[in-house]
Design a protein around this motif. Sequence first.
Motif, PDB file in Angstrom:
ATOM      1  N   ALA A  22      34.594  15.557 -34.012  1.00 42.54           N
ATOM      2  CA  ALA A  22      35.412  14.794 -34.965  1.00 42.54           C
ATOM      3  C   ALA A  22      36.534  14.009 -34.286  1.00 42.54           C
ATOM      4  O   ALA A  22      37.347  13.398 -34.963  1.00 42.54           O
ATOM      5  CB  ALA A  22      36.004  15.740 -36.013  1.00 42.54           C
ATOM      6  N   ALA A  23      36.595  14.028 -32.950  1.00 45.84           N
ATOM      7  CA  ALA A  23      37.669  13.366 -32.185  1.00 45.84           C
ATOM      8  C   ALA A  23      39.050  13.871 -32.606  1.00 45.84           C
ATOM      9  O   ALA A  23      39.999  13.122 -32.734  1.00 45.84           O
ATOM     10  CB  ALA A  23      37.576  11.847 -32.305  1.00 45.84           C
ATOM     11  N   VAL A  24      39.126  15.193 -32.816  1.00 47.50           N
ATOM     12  CA  VAL A  24      40.374  15.854 -33.210  1.00 47.50           C
ATOM     13  C   VAL A  24      40.870  16.668 -32.021  1.00 47.50           C
ATOM     14  O   VAL A  24      40.085  17.280 -31.304  1.00 47.50           O
ATOM     15  CB  VAL A  24      40.144  16.768 -34.439  1.00 47.50           C
ATOM     16  N   THR A  25      42.171  16.656 -31.804  1.00 44.46           N
ATOM     17  CA  THR A  25      42.787  17.473 -30.768  1.00 44.46           C
ATOM     18  C   THR A  25      43.769  18.422 -31.438  1.00 44.46           C
ATOM     19  O   THR A  25      44.097  18.266 -32.615  1.00 44.46           O
ATOM     20  CB  THR A  25      43.509  16.596 -29.723  1.00 44.46           C
ATOM     21  N   GLY A  26      44.242  19.408 -30.670  1.00 43.78           N
ATOM     22  CA  GLY A  26      45.216  20.312 -31.259  1.00 43.78           C
ATOM     23  C   GLY A  26      45.418  21.572 -30.458  1.00 43.78           C
ATOM     24  O   GLY A  26      44.959  21.696 -29.332  1.00 43.78           O
ATOM     25  N   GLY A  27      46.110  22.489 -31.075  1.00 42.62           N
ATOM     26  CA  GLY A  27      46.417  23.766 -30.448  1.00 42.62           C
ATOM     27  C   GLY A  27      46.252  24.892 -31.440  1.00 42.62           C
ATOM     28  O   GLY A  27      46.473  24.714 -32.642  1.00 42.62           O
ATOM     29  N   LEU A  28      45.850  26.045 -30.944  1.00 44.46           N
ATOM     30  CA  LEU A  28      45.660  27.228 -31.766  1.00 44.46           C
ATOM     31  C   LEU A  28      46.429  28.370 -31.124  1.00 44.46           C
ATOM     32  O   LEU A  28      46.289  28.634 -29.931  1.00 44.46           O
ATOM     33  CB  LEU A  28      44.169  27.581 -31.837  1.00 44.46           C
ATOM     34  N   VAL A  29      47.257  29.036 -31.906  1.00 46.04           N
ATOM     35  CA  VAL A  29      48.016  30.191 -31.442  1.00 46.04           C
ATOM     36  C   VAL A  29      47.521  31.405 -32.214  1.00 46.04           C
ATOM     37  O   VAL A  29      47.447  31.371 -33.449  1.00 46.04           O
ATOM     38  CB  VAL A  29      49.534  29.996 -31.674  1.00 46.04           C
ATOM     39  N   TYR A  30      47.173  32.468 -31.488  1.00 42.04           N
ATOM     40  CA  TYR A  30      46.747  33.717 -32.115  1.00 42.04           C
ATOM     41  C   TYR A  30      47.836  34.753 -31.900  1.00 42.04           C
ATOM     42  O   TYR A  30      48.231  35.023 -30.771  1.00 42.04           O
ATOM     43  CB  TYR A  30      45.433  34.199 -31.504  1.00 42.04           C
ATOM     44  N   THR A  31      48.328  35.321 -32.986  1.00 45.81           N
ATOM     45  CA  THR A  31      49.444  36.265 -32.907  1.00 45.81           C
ATOM     46  C   THR A  31      49.011  37.724 -32.882  1.00 45.81           C
ATOM     47  O   THR A  31      49.837  38.606 -32.730  1.00 45.81           O
ATOM     48  CB  THR A  31      50.387  36.093 -34.114  1.00 45.81           C
ATOM     49  N   GLY A  32      47.729  37.967 -33.069  1.00 40.65           N
ATOM     50  CA  GLY A  32      47.253  39.341 -33.219  1.00 40.65           C
ATOM     51  C   GLY A  32      47.095  39.689 -34.688  1.00 40.65           C
ATOM     52  O   GLY A  32      46.327  40.563 -35.059  1.00 40.65           O
ATOM     53  N   LEU A  33      47.818  39.001 -35.545  1.00 46.88           N
ATOM     54  CA  LEU A  33      47.721  39.200 -36.993  1.00 46.88           C
ATOM     55  C   LEU A  33      47.184  37.972 -37.712  1.00 46.88           C
ATOM     56  O   LEU A  33      46.684  38.062 -38.822  1.00 46.88           O
ATOM     57  CB  LEU A  33      49.099  39.540 -37.576  1.00 46.88           C
ATOM     58  N   GLY A  34      47.301  36.829 -37.092  1.00 46.42           N
ATOM     59  CA  GLY A  34      46.851  35.595 -37.720  1.00 46.42           C
ATOM     60  C   GLY A  34      46.942  34.437 -36.750  1.00 46.42           C
ATOM     61  O   GLY A  34      47.167  34.618 -35.549  1.00 46.42           O
ATOM     62  N   PHE A  35      46.771  33.248 -37.284  1.00 48.85           N
ATOM     63  CA  PHE A  35      46.728  32.039 -36.477  1.00 48.85           C
ATOM     64  C   PHE A  35      47.748  31.022 -36.945  1.00 48.85           C
ATOM     65  O   PHE A  35      48.087  30.957 -38.127  1.00 48.85           O
ATOM     66  CB  PHE A  35      45.340  31.384 -36.581  1.00 48.85           C
ATOM     67  N   PHE A  36      48.176  30.206 -36.023  1.00 46.44           N
ATOM     68  CA  PHE A  36      48.968  29.010 -36.294  1.00 46.44           C
ATOM     69  C   PHE A  36      48.208  27.896 -35.600  1.00 46.44           C
ATOM     70  O   PHE A  36      47.873  28.015 -34.417  1.00 46.44           O
ATOM     71  CB  PHE A  36      50.379  29.143 -35.717  1.00 46.44           C
ATOM     72  N   GLN A  37      47.918  26.822 -36.339  1.00 42.80           N
ATOM     73  CA  GLN A  37      47.085  25.773 -35.772  1.00 42.80           C
ATOM     74  C   GLN A  37      47.681  24.402 -36.032  1.00 42.80           C
ATOM     75  O   GLN A  37      48.216  24.146 -37.111  1.00 42.80           O
ATOM     76  CB  GLN A  37      45.690  25.849 -36.388  1.00 42.80           C
ATOM     77  N   GLY A  77      43.790  15.304 -24.890  1.00 44.96           N
ATOM     78  CA  GLY A  77      42.990  15.946 -23.855  1.00 44.96           C
ATOM     79  C   GLY A  77      42.582  17.373 -24.168  1.00 44.96           C
ATOM     80  O   GLY A  77      41.803  17.975 -23.437  1.00 44.96           O
ATOM     81  N   TRP A  78      43.091  17.916 -25.234  1.00 45.15           N
ATOM     82  CA  TRP A  78      42.737  19.281 -25.649  1.00 45.15           C
ATOM     83  C   TRP A  78      41.889  19.218 -26.907  1.00 45.15           C
ATOM     84  O   TRP A  78      42.362  18.809 -27.963  1.00 45.15           O
ATOM     85  CB  TRP A  78      43.995  20.022 -26.034  1.00 45.15           C
ATOM     86  N   SER A  79      40.637  19.652 -26.845  1.00 41.89           N
ATOM     87  CA  SER A  79      39.872  19.745 -28.087  1.00 41.89           C
ATOM     88  C   SER A  79      40.456  20.865 -28.944  1.00 41.89           C
ATOM     89  O   SER A  79      40.501  20.758 -30.162  1.00 41.89           O
ATOM     90  CB  SER A  79      38.389  19.978 -27.812  1.00 41.89           C
ATOM     91  N   MET A  80      40.932  21.919 -28.286  1.00 40.69           N
ATOM     92  CA  MET A  80      41.660  22.982 -28.974  1.00 40.69           C
ATOM     93  C   MET A  80      42.295  23.870 -27.924  1.00 40.69           C
ATOM     94  O   MET A  80      41.647  24.738 -27.342  1.00 40.69           O
ATOM     95  CB  MET A  80      40.734  23.812 -29.873  1.00 40.69           C
ATOM     96  N   GLY A  81      43.568  23.606 -27.631  1.00 41.19           N
ATOM     97  CA  GLY A  81      44.306  24.456 -26.711  1.00 41.19           C
ATOM     98  C   GLY A  81      44.483  25.825 -27.334  1.00 41.19           C
ATOM     99  O   GLY A  81      44.486  25.959 -28.557  1.00 41.19           O
ATOM    100  N   PHE A  82      44.629  26.854 -26.519  1.00 41.52           N
ATOM    101  CA  PHE A  82      44.718  28.209 -27.058  1.00 41.52           C
ATOM    102  C   PHE A  82      45.798  29.006 -26.360  1.00 41.52           C
ATOM    103  O   PHE A  82      45.858  29.069 -25.129  1.00 41.52           O
ATOM    104  CB  PHE A  82      43.371  28.922 -26.883  1.00 41.52           C
ATOM    105  N   LEU A  83      46.664  29.604 -27.152  1.00 37.42           N
ATOM    106  CA  LEU A  83      47.667  30.548 -26.669  1.00 37.42           C
ATOM    107  C   LEU A  83      47.510  31.841 -27.455  1.00 37.42           C
ATOM    108  O   LEU A  83      47.284  31.815 -28.661  1.00 37.42           O
ATOM    109  CB  LEU A  83      49.078  30.004 -26.860  1.00 37.42           C
ATOM    110  N   ALA A  84      47.658  32.966 -26.768  1.00 38.58           N
ATOM    111  CA  ALA A  84      47.461  34.264 -27.415  1.00 38.58           C
ATOM    112  C   ALA A  84      48.659  35.159 -27.194  1.00 38.58           C
ATOM    113  O   ALA A  84      49.626  34.779 -26.539  1.00 38.58           O
ATOM    114  CB  ALA A  84      46.203  34.927 -26.858  1.00 38.58           C
TER     115      ALA A  84
END
Length: 113
Positions: A22-37, A77-84
């Motif tokens: 979909a030509a979408v970029t972004g970031g995903l954060v996983y907290t252990g309880l849920g996500f922030f995107q 440049g990030w299709s989906m960056g990830f932080l945990a």
Amino acid sequence: MMLGTGHLATLLATARLRNRTAAVTGGLVYTGLGFFQVLEGTRAGVQSIFDAILVDRRRHTLAVIAMDVAVERRFHGWSMGFLATTRELEDRLNRTGLGAAGCPEALDHTISD
């Protein structure tokens, strides 16, 4: 409920593939309880990803914090960056051995603020 590494890896791989398509970029954060995107791209691209999230049966609650028009992408440049919650989990799912350090500086700056 905390997700296992295998479930997170599958979720992340699917998100990255959908976002690239979909030509979408972004970031995903996983907290252990849920996500922030964060999603960014054309309105149609972001809407297609959002629609897929809405029908995902794994989702229990969803809150949209903000929708805005941006002049430029922060996660280019990030299709989906990830932080945990842990560096080890980040490293395993990003497969870089570097965790967030291997990702665009914009996310590092945003999260540390």
